[in-house]
Design an enzyme around this catalytic site. Structure first.
Site, mmCIF file in Angstrom:
data_model
loop_
_atom_site.group_PDB
_atom_site.id
_atom_site.type_symbol
_atom_site.label_atom_id
_atom_site.label_comp_id
_atom_site.label_asym_id
_atom_site.label_seq_id
_atom_site.Cartn_x
_atom_site.Cartn_y
_atom_site.Cartn_z
ATOM 1 N N TYR A 1 0.711 -0.897 0.147
ATOM 2 C CA TYR A 1 -0.518 0.012 0.035
ATOM 3 C C TYR A 1 0.444 1.119 0.041
ATOM 4 O O TYR A 1 1.754 1.249 0.482
ATOM 5 C CB TYR A 1 -0.773 -0.611 0.533
ATOM 6 C CG TYR A 1 -1.871 0.832 1.618
ATOM 7 C CD1 TYR A 1 -2.556 1.135 0.310
ATOM 8 C CD2 TYR A 1 -1.644 1.991 2.397
ATOM 9 C CE1 TYR A 1 -3.644 2.938 0.790
ATOM 10 C CE2 TYR A 1 -2.162 3.600 2.966
ATOM 11 C CZ TYR A 1 -3.287 2.985 1.806
ATOM 12 O OH TYR A 1 -4.274 4.332 1.851
ATOM 13 N N ASP B 1 9.207 3.112 -0.343
ATOM 14 C CA ASP B 1 8.690 3.999 0.320
ATOM 15 C C ASP B 1 8.477 3.536 1.773
ATOM 16 O O ASP B 1 8.202 2.408 2.074
ATOM 17 C CB ASP B 1 7.007 3.075 0.117
ATOM 18 C CG ASP B 1 5.728 4.209 0.899
ATOM 19 O OD1 ASP B 1 6.356 4.536 1.810
ATOM 20 O OD2 ASP B 1 4.853 3.392 0.404
ATOM 21 N N LYS C 1 4.176 8.949 8.618
ATOM 22 C CA LYS C 1 4.046 8.464 10.120
ATOM 23 C C LYS C 1 4.963 9.394 10.678
ATOM 24 O O LYS C 1 5.128 9.996 11.596
ATOM 25 C CB LYS C 1 4.235 7.388 9.910
ATOM 26 C CG LYS C 1 3.277 7.091 9.281
ATOM 27 C CD LYS C 1 2.385 5.434 9.144
ATOM 28 C CE LYS C 1 1.132 5.195 8.339
ATOM 29 N NZ LYS C 1 1.326 4.321 7.361
HETATM 30 C C1 LIG Z 1 0.788 4.662 5.907
HETATM 31 C C2 LIG Z 1 1.456 4.668 4.715
HETATM 32 C C3 LIG Z 1 1.149 5.552 3.573
HETATM 33 C C4 LIG Z 1 0.137 6.814 2.967
HETATM 34 O O1 LIG Z 1 0.751 7.276 4.175
HETATM 35 P P1 LIG Z 1 -0.749 8.540 4.401
HETATM 36 O O2 LIG Z 1 0.542 9.911 5.035
HETATM 37 O O3 LIG Z 1 -1.532 7.788 5.275
HETATM 38 O O4 LIG Z 1 -1.187 9.138 3.305
HETATM 39 C C5 LIG Z 1 1.976 5.282 2.339
HETATM 40 N N1 LIG Z 1 3.041 4.277 1.851
HETATM 41 C C6 LIG Z 1 2.846 3.428 2.965
HETATM 42 C C7 LIG Z 1 3.946 2.521 3.536
HETATM 43 C C8 LIG Z 1 2.176 3.499 4.474
HETATM 44 O O5 LIG Z 1 2.874 3.190 5.628
#
Ligand SMILES: *Cc1c(COP(=O)(O)O)cnc(C)c1O
Length: 427
Positions: free
Chosen positions: A144, A239, A267
């Site tokens: 994701y 990511d 995060k």
């Molecule tokens: C949480 C997450 C996202 C999205 O981040 P948001 O701040 O919720 O938009 C993208 N990539 C990864 C790997 C994530 O865990």
């Protein structure tokens, strides 16, 4: 355990918000029951509006590596707020957080702050396409990267090379250049490069998958992605929105010693406030406006409150032996749950990398989405509810990561292990 007030609030919330929530994962649909409404968080604990206390392993879905309401993070936000909440102009705080992030991730030579992980990945892909002048991207089944249109593709059991949208509202044309490969499967990646020579702008990957539950990369997988992209002139994007400061303080790139071209963050770097970032090689980042032609902007980007919270949180991580203690506590939890399940004769697959972990109710070792999705969601729901009754708040889905913070002491971990043992004893 009474949740009368949460029930009342959820009833009203369902008339105000779709499904009663502002993000679908909060809705408890996968585990039954209904979401708890939270009054406050403190350290390793969450308190709901009925006064129940839970040991929290969700930690706002990852960001709170120093726990809830850490006094130093709170003080930093309070002090920043008295100087104004947004300027729409540069502030020294942006430099401070940038340098702090780069000190942990020296591979990042230039960075751009945004407001969420979604913005970070979306922008990094636009940049990779601008830089390579190619359109196609590869993502992995079960990974994701936020909710941008072009990334809402999983392919599932369909033909892996044909990206089909996961959500209505995403035009097929928007995802026609999104190719999907299998996590931990280099052959599936090679096949796409063979099929689309000189057309693939980037590979984006969660270097440790966290959004299908924790699935570590097999030896050689990330190295292979690095080699394939280098050979093909494609951009490798790690990511690390979730894995950054979670699998290692230097992210997966430090843990596995791989240098991606671009990194996306979010995060943890916001210390619990909304922040995202993308960064990497100077040569690529200089394509971003106003230095280059790739446009990307943000009214609240580099927000002084968010920068201050991030700076304070990362400073706390510099304390002596901080990582060793976190890793040791997470290891204690991993071993404790695994042995409780084994004593009860319940087959689980306990995965963990650094401070991220998942308990899969499965006899199959998870290595990709196909081996993950066979996990027993009903059994997980049962485990989730029993843990909740025993005062432990886990992510309400089999396919999510759990997280620990610096506030999760050995005593708290041991209480959690006892709760798991009790759950399995009354299985
Ligand atoms: C949480 C997450 C996202 C999205 O981040 P948001 O701040 O919720 O938009 C993208 N990539 C990864 C790997 C994530 O865990």
């Amino acid at each position: 355990m009474s949740i009368t007030n949460s029930i009342k609030l959820f009833t009203e919330a369902q008339t105000l918000f779709p499904g009663g929530v502002n993000s679908p994962v909060r809705a408890f649909r996968a585990v039954g029951g209904q979401p708890l409404f939270i009054e406050r968080g403190e350290g390793a604990y969450l308190f709901d509006v009925d006064g129940n206390r839970y040991i929290d392993y969700v930690l706002s879905w990852g960001p709170l590596v120093t726990g809830h309401a850490h006094p130093k993070v709170v003080a930093a936000i309070q002090q920043a707020a008295t100087r104004g909440t947004s300027y729409g102009a540069p502030s020294p705080l942006e430099l401070e957080l940038a340098k702090s992030v780069m000190s942990f991730m020296p591979n990042i030579e230039m960075i751009r702050f945004v407001n969420s992980g979604t913005e970070a990945t979306m922008s990094a892909l636009r940049l990779a396409r601008a830089y390579t002048k190619r359109d196609k991207i590869i993502k992995f089944d079960g990974c994701y990267h936020g909710h941008a249109d072009l990334l809402l593709v999983q392919a599932g059991s369909g033909v892996a090379t044909l990206g089909l949208p996961d959500s209505p509202g995403v035009p097929a044309n928007t995802v026609k250049d999104t190719l999907v490969a299998d996590f931990n499967n280099l052959d599936s990646v090679e096949a796409l490069f063979k099929q689309y020579p000189d057309q693939i702008a980037a590979i984006i990957v969660e270097p440790v998958a966290g959004n299908m539950g924790v699935v570590p990369p097999l030896p050689g997988f990330l190295e292979g992605l690095r080699a394939i992209t280098s050979r093909a002139g494609s951009v490798l994007i790690f990511d690390e929105v979730m894995t950054g400061f979670r699998v290692h303080f230097g992210g997966a790139q430090a843990l596995y010693n791989i240098q991606p071209d671009l990194t996306t963050l979010g995060k943890v770097i916001g210390g619990g406030l909304p922040v995202g970032a993308y960064g990497g090689k100077r040569e690529i980042m200089q394509m971003v406006a106003p230095s280059g032609p790739m446009y990307q902007a943000g009214t609240l980007a580099g927000n002084p409150l968010a920068m201050s919270a991030g700076i304070a949180a990362l400073n706390l991580l510099r304390e002596e032996n901080c990582w060793e203690k976190l890793d040791q506590a997470a290891g204690r939890l991993e071993a404790g749950i695994a042995s409780a399940a084994s004593r009860a004769g319940i087959p689980i697959q306990q995965t963990r990398v650094g401070t991220m972990f998942t308990t899969f109710f499965s006899e199959t070792k998870p290595v990709d989405w196909n081996t993950v999705k066979v996990a027993d969601k009903i059994l997980f729901g049962k485990f989730f509810q029993k843990m909740l009754e025993n005062g432990v708040y886990l992510a309400p889905s089999q396919f999510e990561s759990g997280f620990i913070s610096t506030m999760h002491t050995n005593a708290i971990i041991d209480k959690t292990i006892a709760a798991a043992a009790e759950a399995f004893r009354t299985w």
